[in-house]
Design an enzyme around this catalytic site. Sequence first.
Site, mmCIF file in Angstrom:
data_model
loop_
_atom_site.group_PDB
_atom_site.id
_atom_site.type_symbol
_atom_site.label_atom_id
_atom_site.label_comp_id
_atom_site.label_asym_id
_atom_site.label_seq_id
_atom_site.Cartn_x
_atom_site.Cartn_y
_atom_site.Cartn_z
ATOM 1 N N TYR A 250 -2.280 5.521 -10.676
ATOM 2 C CA TYR A 250 -1.776 4.445 -11.529
ATOM 3 C C TYR A 250 -2.863 3.386 -11.705
ATOM 4 O O TYR A 250 -3.492 2.945 -10.740
ATOM 5 C CB TYR A 250 -0.518 3.845 -10.896
ATOM 6 C CG TYR A 250 -0.090 2.535 -11.509
ATOM 7 C CD1 TYR A 250 0.082 2.401 -12.883
ATOM 8 C CD2 TYR A 250 0.135 1.410 -10.717
ATOM 9 C CE1 TYR A 250 0.464 1.204 -13.446
ATOM 10 C CE2 TYR A 250 0.527 0.206 -11.268
ATOM 11 C CZ TYR A 250 0.680 0.101 -12.640
ATOM 12 O OH TYR A 250 1.054 -1.096 -13.199
ATOM 13 N N ASP B 193 3.103 7.017 -2.651
ATOM 14 C CA ASP B 193 3.777 6.400 -3.791
ATOM 15 C C ASP B 193 4.723 7.460 -4.363
ATOM 16 O O ASP B 193 4.294 8.439 -4.970
ATOM 17 C CB ASP B 193 2.735 5.965 -4.826
ATOM 18 C CG ASP B 193 3.352 5.300 -6.047
ATOM 19 O OD1 ASP B 193 4.563 5.489 -6.286
ATOM 20 O OD2 ASP B 193 2.615 4.622 -6.789
ATOM 21 N N LYS C 202 11.284 1.323 -11.725
ATOM 22 C CA LYS C 202 11.428 2.587 -12.436
ATOM 23 C C LYS C 202 12.766 3.262 -12.129
ATOM 24 O O LYS C 202 13.802 2.725 -12.460
ATOM 25 C CB LYS C 202 10.228 3.476 -12.100
ATOM 26 C CG LYS C 202 8.859 2.782 -12.153
ATOM 27 C CD LYS C 202 8.570 2.063 -13.462
ATOM 28 C CE LYS C 202 7.121 1.658 -13.660
ATOM 29 N NZ LYS C 202 6.624 0.599 -12.768
ATOM 30 N N ARG D 133 13.008 -16.762 1.283
ATOM 31 C CA ARG D 133 11.769 -15.993 1.134
ATOM 32 C C ARG D 133 11.741 -14.857 2.148
ATOM 33 O O ARG D 133 11.298 -13.750 1.855
ATOM 34 C CB ARG D 133 10.543 -16.887 1.316
ATOM 35 C CG ARG D 133 9.218 -16.116 1.072
ATOM 36 C CD ARG D 133 7.984 -16.947 1.398
ATOM 37 N NE ARG D 133 7.910 -17.270 2.819
ATOM 38 C CZ ARG D 133 8.043 -18.475 3.330
ATOM 39 N NH1 ARG D 133 8.256 -19.518 2.547
ATOM 40 N NH2 ARG D 133 7.966 -18.678 4.642
#
Length: 381
Positions: A98, A170, A195, A46
């Site tokens: 977004y 972003d 993306k 993790r």
Amino acid sequence: MKFGTKAIHAGQEPDPTTGAVMTPIYQTSTYWQKTPGDNKGYEYSRGTNPTRNALENCLAALENAKHGLAFSSGLGATDAVMKLLLPGDEVITGDDLYGGSYRMFTKIFANFGIKFHFLDMSKPENITPYVNDKTKLIWIETPTNPTMKIIDIAGVAQIAKANNILLCVDNTFASPFLQNPIDLGADIVMHSATKYLGGHSDVVMGALMLNDDELYKKLWFIYNATGATPGPQDSFLVLRGIKTLHLRMKAHCENGRQIAQYLKTHPKIDKLYWPGFEDHPNHDIAKKQMRDFGGMISFTVKGATLEDTYKLAGSFKVFTLAESLGGVESLINHPVSMTHGSIPKELREKAGVVDSLLRLSVGVEDIEDLLEDLKQALENA
């Protein structure tokens, strides 16, 4: 190293066990320790994993940053940044955002006493009236999703630094190939690595890149403590995708330019959003802070109703009607019913996200086929 060399080599060394050139997929949750606390730098996946570490080092290099953190999604990365805040803190962000970010800000973190200001950030001076001693974060997208507004990163960074405010950008739409916000004064760069970084529509991932050591420690604590970390298989896929990022982005940009030019002169197109046009708002800023203008384009069709828009969106043969963006395949998206459905209608429309708006993610197919597909779809619109 130049960008293409970094994309292929940064953060990656031949595997010390076998000499494998490609970073192995370390598909393990835990690691052997000689005695308690005496390990080889890894304890539990993790928090740390060798495949993910190689990716994070590569991500940092692409954004000219010191540190990289990979998350299980772009929203996981956004969530970690928001967890730096405390009740009573305020955030300044854009009015064209977004939909997933808007939903997180308003439906989750606003409930914890964090106040968000959504405003037109096309001029840095628009921010100043909202700055006060409670302002802890400025969050921007540029180009914005989906109307391609361009925000002056360096101009906003000056305001942020003068007021001791964190600036997070972003950078998903531009990718590190076209734009590097840290070089322009940003503190944190966020990506939906799903993306352009991954580039093949086969993985979901997010990323943060930054320079400040103390801020990195805080974010790493959140990253490990709350667990939105990706597995080694996904890390491998994004690391592999990055190796062709520079090649893909050149093709995205070239195809995007030709499609934008085609749509600009098409008699059925009403509004067209692409930052490469000289008459696009803040084109001069885009030209200054970006190396090219990308493959993201939005448009409306003259007189189209919602029903007309649905019909048009479903009539393409090469462009695929789907959410997401940045893959090698061309996609068409209807923001109102897909990516921005969580934003109230009046706020959407104020920002230009109307029922007839369609967003293209231009892929790397042969341009003749993409243009022919647009032609046939618009003829039947």
